[in-house]
Design a protein around this motif. Structure first.
Motif, PDB file in Angstrom:
ATOM      1  N   UNK A 204       0.806  -1.124   0.237  1.00 37.90           N
ATOM      2  CA  UNK A 204      -0.050   0.112  -0.030  1.00 37.90           C
ATOM      3  C   UNK A 204       0.991   1.319  -0.027  1.00 37.90           C
ATOM      4  N   UNK A 205       1.873   1.364   0.847  1.00 38.44           N
ATOM      5  CA  UNK A 205       2.702   2.522   0.825  1.00 38.44           C
ATOM      6  C   UNK A 205       3.147   2.902  -0.399  1.00 38.44           C
ATOM      7  N   UNK A 206       3.956   1.963  -1.311  1.00 34.14           N
ATOM      8  CA  UNK A 206       4.391   2.530  -2.497  1.00 34.14           C
ATOM      9  C   UNK A 206       3.307   3.111  -3.620  1.00 34.14           C
ATOM     10  N   UNK A 207       2.113   2.392  -3.398  1.00 32.66           N
ATOM     11  CA  UNK A 207       0.904   3.020  -4.058  1.00 32.66           C
ATOM     12  C   UNK A 207       0.693   4.373  -3.713  1.00 32.66           C
ATOM     13  N   UNK A 208       0.450   4.419  -2.372  1.00 32.82           N
ATOM     14  CA  UNK A 208       0.051   5.834  -1.716  1.00 32.82           C
ATOM     15  C   UNK A 208       1.029   6.833  -2.178  1.00 32.82           C
ATOM     16  N   UNK A 209       2.250   6.604  -2.224  1.00 33.87           N
ATOM     17  CA  UNK A 209       3.170   7.429  -2.536  1.00 33.87           C
ATOM     18  C   UNK A 209       3.216   7.774  -4.086  1.00 33.87           C
ATOM     19  N   UNK A 210       2.910   6.987  -4.733  1.00 31.31           N
ATOM     20  CA  UNK A 210       2.875   7.200  -6.275  1.00 31.31           C
ATOM     21  C   UNK A 210       1.754   8.115  -6.317  1.00 31.31           C
ATOM     22  N   UNK A 211       0.625   7.795  -5.775  1.00 31.65           N
ATOM     23  CA  UNK A 211      -0.662   8.628  -5.839  1.00 31.65           C
ATOM     24  C   UNK A 211      -0.519  10.070  -5.421  1.00 31.65           C
ATOM     25  N   UNK A 212       0.438  10.260  -4.453  1.00 25.25           N
ATOM     26  CA  UNK A 212       0.584  11.469  -3.941  1.00 25.25           C
ATOM     27  C   UNK A 212       1.628  12.357  -4.416  1.00 25.25           C
ATOM     28  N   UNK A 213       2.352  11.733  -5.544  1.00 29.03           N
ATOM     29  CA  UNK A 213       3.453  12.475  -6.174  1.00 29.03           C
ATOM     30  C   UNK A 213       2.922  13.377  -7.221  1.00 29.03           C
TER      31      UNK A 213
ATOM     32  N   UNK B 205       3.142  15.478 -11.210  1.00 27.68           N
ATOM     33  CA  UNK B 205       3.438  14.947 -12.410  1.00 27.68           C
ATOM     34  C   UNK B 205       2.618  14.163 -12.909  1.00 27.68           C
ATOM     35  N   UNK B 206       2.785  13.694 -14.153  1.00 28.93           N
ATOM     36  CA  UNK B 206       1.869  12.676 -14.951  1.00 28.93           C
ATOM     37  C   UNK B 206       1.814  11.109 -14.290  1.00 28.93           C
ATOM     38  N   UNK B 207       2.856  10.637 -13.382  1.00 28.80           N
ATOM     39  CA  UNK B 207       2.959   9.557 -12.985  1.00 28.80           C
ATOM     40  C   UNK B 207       1.752   9.538 -11.912  1.00 28.80           C
ATOM     41  N   UNK B 208       1.730  10.627 -10.976  1.00 26.04           N
ATOM     42  CA  UNK B 208       0.835  10.695 -10.088  1.00 26.04           C
ATOM     43  C   UNK B 208      -0.516  10.908 -10.433  1.00 26.04           C
ATOM     44  N   UNK B 209      -0.741  11.691 -11.389  1.00 22.14           N
ATOM     45  CA  UNK B 209      -2.206  11.843 -12.130  1.00 22.14           C
ATOM     46  C   UNK B 209      -2.749  10.421 -12.657  1.00 22.14           C
ATOM     47  N   UNK B 210      -1.913   9.636 -13.361  1.00 27.94           N
ATOM     48  CA  UNK B 210      -2.323   8.565 -13.616  1.00 27.94           C
ATOM     49  C   UNK B 210      -2.599   7.452 -12.421  1.00 27.94           C
ATOM     50  N   UNK B 211      -1.641   7.679 -11.532  1.00 33.28           N
ATOM     51  CA  UNK B 211      -2.012   6.707 -10.203  1.00 33.28           C
ATOM     52  C   UNK B 211      -3.440   7.307  -9.567  1.00 33.28           C
TER      53      UNK B 211
ATOM     54  N   UNK C 246      -5.322  19.020 -11.432  1.00 33.41           N
ATOM     55  CA  UNK C 246      -4.559  18.435 -12.468  1.00 33.41           C
ATOM     56  C   UNK C 246      -5.318  18.369 -13.832  1.00 33.41           C
ATOM     57  N   UNK C 247      -6.376  17.754 -13.930  1.00 34.42           N
ATOM     58  CA  UNK C 247      -7.152  17.344 -15.253  1.00 34.42           C
ATOM     59  C   UNK C 247      -7.665  18.893 -15.727  1.00 34.42           C
ATOM     60  N   UNK C 248      -8.149  19.633 -14.874  1.00 35.17           N
ATOM     61  CA  UNK C 248      -8.468  21.042 -15.267  1.00 35.17           C
ATOM     62  C   UNK C 248      -7.483  21.816 -15.831  1.00 35.17           C
ATOM     63  N   UNK C 249      -6.294  21.773 -15.528  1.00 34.77           N
ATOM     64  CA  UNK C 249      -5.029  22.473 -15.864  1.00 34.77           C
ATOM     65  C   UNK C 249      -4.655  21.828 -17.502  1.00 34.77           C
TER      66      UNK C 249
END
Length: 637
Positions: free
Chosen positions: A387-396, A398-404, A483-486
């Motif tokens: 869970x922690x890596x998935x949560x860290x990715x979602x909180x990052x 940039x594009x990677x965080x947006x996709x997560x 992020x999507x609005x921008x």
């Protein structure tokens, strides 16, 4: 109608073939295998009845199927024929292997002066039984191998045959792997029980059965897996969803079994540490089952998990590659969260029982505590590590965080946790209210305080579960929305149409419905283009794209953005599909471009291939179920 006709002829041919085949086997067995007085007559009558009934039916239907295949190439290359041929090979070659395994198994047992009744396969059969079944099935399989090879040489459209062959190969992989894992498990069980058993007859039988299973299953698995690996030079095989699904299933099945085995071993260790008196012999006896199934499936997890990782790394599209990795992690996270929740609930229940239950430490309390700690000790680390890596990715950022954050898998995970917390909280709250009202109304319930505290603790856990995942979901929505609005605002789009055309307004409405904040404007081809206009994408109807005015053609040549072409009815052109569906698909493609995603077109899937995948999935689930039942029988016996 032709599909139904094919299905009828090949289904009847398959069933009648099996009737004739086992009738012939029964006939030969009645001749060569001794039986009790009167037994041979009964067996002979049964065999002759099967042959006399099945032979004309099979002959007629197979003759018609072969005639149609010779006359019509579509019949020759049909998926039903491919499924029939590969199903026949499976239904004949697996009995060949099983008969050979039975012969080897009993041979090894008799060589070690052990009873043949201890054989894992064919304990009630004779040499003649197995050899006759092996020979007859091999003869039928050899005939259909020649038919299949001839079909491969004659057909030109091989896609359906390739798909069915892929399913057959993976079923052979599962079958060989099942035999191998079962064999290794029996060998390990023998090794772990050597100290207390001192080579008892039952344990030696386990070892011999394991050796037989391994000697027969390993070559089958290696052969099938090598065929699969050799086929990866073809893009269709590398990108096969069936391959990906198998890797996911074997990896997840392995890790779940390993964690379950580890939890049982940890429980036994904690019982020893907390003072339970247990002889070393009994301790080894109890951990032998979990370890014997956990070790081979740890190998399955490591091997196929590595191949799953390699398959993910070969995906060229970064968002899709991340999504595949995310699916694996969230499944493990859900398993870990469930185990951690149950373990924590068991710990709290232990505290209540210890304070109010009046139970002895040496009785159920110690068992309750060790079970709780072992469940928590297995589930909590698994949840944190995934869970922690998935949560860290979602909180990052940039594009990677947006996709997560916008990942469908993540949303399913969070909403599922929220759903479980709401339903579980409702049930636990109802139980608490029932206990209190029952006590107030004089229902005479015993241990009201203890029961109420347990219901309250479960309610508190569900509330914490729901609050945490609800806040996470809300935070994801706010961050993703910004992020999507921008991104949408930075992707202006022009929609071209002719004067008084209906395409432009309909397309504009579809875009605004799909992405309300994306700046889209209607541009008539008869009007001059504004110089300050710098769109990132343009949308044109197909007839306008094929025959644009000179001014639009020159502008499109210089345009460096994305061009989306939507089919529209025009004189001399016939487009297949729904007009509204084309508009919606174009609007979705525009949204994907604005968000930096790969544009994915919806591809139609043959209903026949869906049927084949369902059949393969059911067979695969059965094979995995056998592995799970094998593990359960050893872990909980």
């Amino acid at each position: 109608m032709r599909t139904i006709r094919r299905l009828y002829f090949y289904a009847v041919a398959f069933i009648s073939l099996e009737v004739v085949l086992w009738g012939l086997i029964g006939l030969l067995r009645s001749i060569f295998v001794p039986a009790v007085i009167g037994g041979n007559a009964t067996r002979l009558a049964e065999a002759l009845a099967l042959i006399l009934v099945g032979m004309p039916v099979f002959g007629l239907h197979w003759w018609v199927a072969q005639r149609d295949a010779r006359r019509d190439m579509d019949e020759h290359a049909s998926g039903i024929r491919a499924f029939f041929l590969y199903a026949v090979l499976l239904s004949t070659l697996i009995p060949v292997i099983q008969s050979f395994l039975a012969v080897i198994n009993r041979l090894f047992l008799e060589a070690n002066h052990l009873s043949r009744l201890a054989a894992v396969v064919g304990s009630q059969q004779t040499w003649s039984d197995n050899l006759i079944a092996l020979l007859m099935n091999a003869l039928i399989a050899a005939y259909f191998v020649t038919v299949l090879r001839a079909d491969w040489k004659q057909i030109t459209l091989k896609e359906t045959f390739v798909n069915v062959r892929r399913i057959s190969r993976y079923l052979w992989v599962l079958y060989g792997l099942l035999l191998t894992v079962a064999g290794v498990q029996q060998i390990l069980l023998f090794i772990l029980q050597i100290p207390p058993s001192t080579f008892g007859s039952l344990q030696r039988a386990n070892f011999i059965n394991g050796v037989a299973l391994t000697l027969v299953g390993t070559p089958v698995w290696v052969w099938a897996w090598k065929m699969v690996q050799d086929s990866l030079s073809e893009p269709a095989e590398r990108e096969s969803l069936l391959r990906l699904g198998l890797l996911y299933a074997l990896s997840l099945g392995g890790v779940i079994t390993v964690l379950t085995s580890g939890g049982i071993v940890l429980d036994l260790l904690l019982r020893q540490i907390l003072g339970e008196k247990m002889l070393l012999q009994n301790f080894v006896q109890q951990i032998s089952g979990p370890l014997s199934i956990g070790v081979p499936l740890a190998g399955v997890w490591a091997y196929y998990g590595n191949w799953l990782t390699r398959s993910m790394s070969e995906v060229p599209d970064a968002p899709r590659r991340s999504g595949m990795r995310r699916l694996y992690s969230y499944i493990l996270s859900a398993i870990g969260l469930g185990a951690a929740f149950i373990g924590l609930r068991m710990v709290l229940a232990f505290v209540v029982d210890a304070l109010l239950g009046g139970q002895a430490w040496g009785g159920t309390l110690r068992l309750s505590l060790t079970a709780a700690l072992s469940t928590l000790g297995v589930g909590l680390p698994l949840w944190l590590l995934t869970w922690r890596p998935m949560q860290a990715e979602a909180l990052s950022s940039g594009d990677a965080g947006d996709h997560a954050r916008r990942s469908l898998v993540r949303k399913i995970y969070l909403y599922l946790a929220l759903f479980v917390s709401v339903i579980g909280g409702m049930i636990s709250a109802g139980s608490l209210v029932y206990l209190l009202l029952n006590a107030l109304l004089g229902g005479g319930a015993s241990n009201v305080l203890q029961g109420s505290l347990k219901a309250l603790e479960i309610l508190a856990l569900f509330v914490l579960l729901g609050v945490y995942h609800g806040l996470t979901l809300g935070k994801d929505g706010k961050t993703a929305g910004r992020a999507l609005t921008e991104k949408h605002a930075a992707f202006p789009t022009l929609i071209f149409d002719v004067e008084n055309g209906t395409f432009g307004p309909a397309m504009l409405a579809a875009v605004q419905k799909q992405t309300p904040r994306l700046p889209a404007a209607l541009q008539l081809v008869s009007q001059p283009m504004a110089k300050e206009t710098t769109p990132q994408a343009v949308i044109l109807p197909a007839d306008l794209a094929l025959n644009p005015p000179e001014s639009l053609r020159k502008w499109l040549v210089k345009f460096n953005g994305s061009r989306l072409v939507v089919p529209r009815a025009a004189a001399g052109w016939v487009w297949v599909g729904s007009a509204q569906a084309d508009l919606n698909q174009a609007a979705l493609a525009l949204r994907q471009l604005a968000e930096g995603q790969e544009v994915r077109q919806k591809a139609s899937v043959s209903g026949w291939m869906i049927f084949l995948y369902v059949i393969a999935g059911l067979f695969g689930l059965e094979a995995l179920g056998l592995l799970v039942s094998l593990g359960a029988s050893l872990l909980f016996r």
